[in-house]
Scaffold this motif. Structure first.
Motif, short mmCIF file in Angstrom:
data_model
loop_
_atom_site.label_atom_id
_atom_site.label_comp_id
_atom_site.label_asym_id
_atom_site.label_seq_id
_atom_site.Cartn_x
_atom_site.Cartn_y
_atom_site.Cartn_z
N GLU A 33 8.97 2.41 -3.28
CA GLU A 33 7.94 2.90 -2.36
C GLU A 33 8.30 4.28 -1.82
O GLU A 33 7.44 5.16 -1.69
CB GLU A 33 7.73 1.91 -1.22
N ILE A 34 9.56 4.48 -1.54
CA ILE A 34 10.00 5.80 -1.07
C ILE A 34 9.78 6.84 -2.16
O ILE A 34 9.27 7.93 -1.90
CB ILE A 34 11.47 5.75 -0.63
N VAL A 35 10.12 6.50 -3.39
CA VAL A 35 9.89 7.43 -4.51
C VAL A 35 8.39 7.70 -4.66
O VAL A 35 7.97 8.84 -4.87
CB VAL A 35 10.50 6.87 -5.82
N ARG A 36 7.55 6.67 -4.52
CA ARG A 36 6.10 6.84 -4.63
C ARG A 36 5.58 7.78 -3.55
O ARG A 36 4.79 8.67 -3.82
CB ARG A 36 5.38 5.49 -4.51
N GLN A 37 6.08 7.62 -2.33
CA GLN A 37 5.66 8.51 -1.25
C GLN A 37 6.08 9.95 -1.52
O GLN A 37 5.31 10.89 -1.25
CB GLN A 37 6.25 8.03 0.08
N LEU A 38 7.26 10.13 -2.06
CA LEU A 38 7.73 11.48 -2.39
C LEU A 38 6.87 12.10 -3.49
O LEU A 38 6.50 13.28 -3.42
CB LEU A 38 9.20 11.46 -2.81
N ARG A 59 -7.16 13.25 -12.45
CA ARG A 59 -6.24 12.28 -13.08
C ARG A 59 -5.11 11.91 -12.13
O ARG A 59 -4.73 10.74 -12.03
CB ARG A 59 -5.68 12.85 -14.38
N LEU A 60 -4.60 12.88 -11.44
CA LEU A 60 -3.52 12.64 -10.49
C LEU A 60 -3.98 11.71 -9.37
O LEU A 60 -3.28 10.76 -8.99
CB LEU A 60 -3.01 13.97 -9.91
N GLY A 61 -5.17 11.96 -8.86
CA GLY A 61 -5.71 11.11 -7.81
C GLY A 61 -5.89 9.67 -8.26
O GLY A 61 -5.53 8.73 -7.56
N ARG A 62 -6.43 9.50 -9.47
CA ARG A 62 -6.61 8.14 -10.00
C ARG A 62 -5.26 7.45 -10.21
O ARG A 62 -5.11 6.26 -9.91
CB ARG A 62 -7.40 8.17 -11.30
N ALA A 63 -4.30 8.19 -10.74
CA ALA A 63 -2.97 7.62 -10.97
C ALA A 63 -2.31 7.20 -9.65
O ALA A 63 -1.71 6.12 -9.57
CB ALA A 63 -2.08 8.62 -11.71
N LEU A 64 -2.44 8.02 -8.62
CA LEU A 64 -1.85 7.68 -7.32
C LEU A 64 -2.54 6.47 -6.70
O LEU A 64 -1.88 5.61 -6.10
CB LEU A 64 -1.90 8.88 -6.37
N LEU A 65 -3.85 6.36 -6.85
CA LEU A 65 -4.56 5.19 -6.34
C LEU A 65 -4.13 3.92 -7.06
O LEU A 65 -3.91 2.87 -6.44
CB LEU A 65 -6.08 5.38 -6.47
N GLU A 66 -4.01 3.99 -8.38
CA GLU A 66 -3.58 2.83 -9.16
C GLU A 66 -2.15 2.44 -8.80
O GLU A 66 -1.83 1.26 -8.68
CB GLU A 66 -3.69 3.14 -10.67
N LEU A 67 -1.29 3.43 -8.62
CA LEU A 67 0.09 3.17 -8.22
C LEU A 67 0.13 2.47 -6.86
O LEU A 67 0.90 1.53 -6.66
CB LEU A 67 0.86 4.49 -8.18
N ASP A 68 -0.71 2.91 -5.95
CA ASP A 68 -0.77 2.29 -4.63
C ASP A 68 -1.20 0.83 -4.73
O ASP A 68 -0.65 -0.04 -4.06
CB ASP A 68 -1.73 3.07 -3.72
N VAL A 69 -2.16 0.54 -5.60
CA VAL A 69 -2.61 -0.85 -5.80
C VAL A 69 -1.47 -1.71 -6.35
O VAL A 69 -1.21 -2.81 -5.86
CB VAL A 69 -3.83 -0.89 -6.75
#
Length: 106
Positions: A33-38, A59-69
């Motif tokens: 989660e820390i790595v994801r936030q960074l 694409r970056l926005g979609r990838a970050l949303l999917e990662l958050d899910v």
């Protein structure tokens, strides 16, 4: 009087393998989660700097949303809330600082 632990009396723990696995899973989730936030902060810096094309931003926005899910699913599995692992903005800012810290010569 004997020592509480030593070569003749080794220190022993009664560890439940399921609890140990859950604890390790929680630690891994917290680190990821820390790595994801960074990554998210670095992506926002790139967007703000204008170094990404509109399709890359999408694409970056979609990838970050999917990662958050996905991380939400993992947090639920291991019983970790998002608040348990959030760093303060000050900590994250120091981790993604653009200027490297000064190096002392000695």
């Amino acid at each position: 009087m004997t020592a509480p632990w030593g070569p003749d009396n080794p220190l022993r723990f009664n560890i439940d393998p399921e609890d140990a696995g859950r604890g390790l899973g929680r630690l891994v989730i917290a680190l990821l989660e820390i790595v994801r936030q960074l990554l998210e902060r670095q992506a926002l810096r790139r967007v703000d700097a204008g170094s990404l094309a509109p399709d890359e931003i999408e694409r970056l926005g979609r990838a970050l949303l999917e990662l958050d899910v996905r991380f939400g699913e993992l947090r639920e599995i291991f019983g970790v809330s998002a608040e348990d692992i959030r760093l303060s903005n000050d900590h994250l800012d120091r981790l993604v600082a653009t200027d490297p810290p000064p190096v002392e010569k000695g």
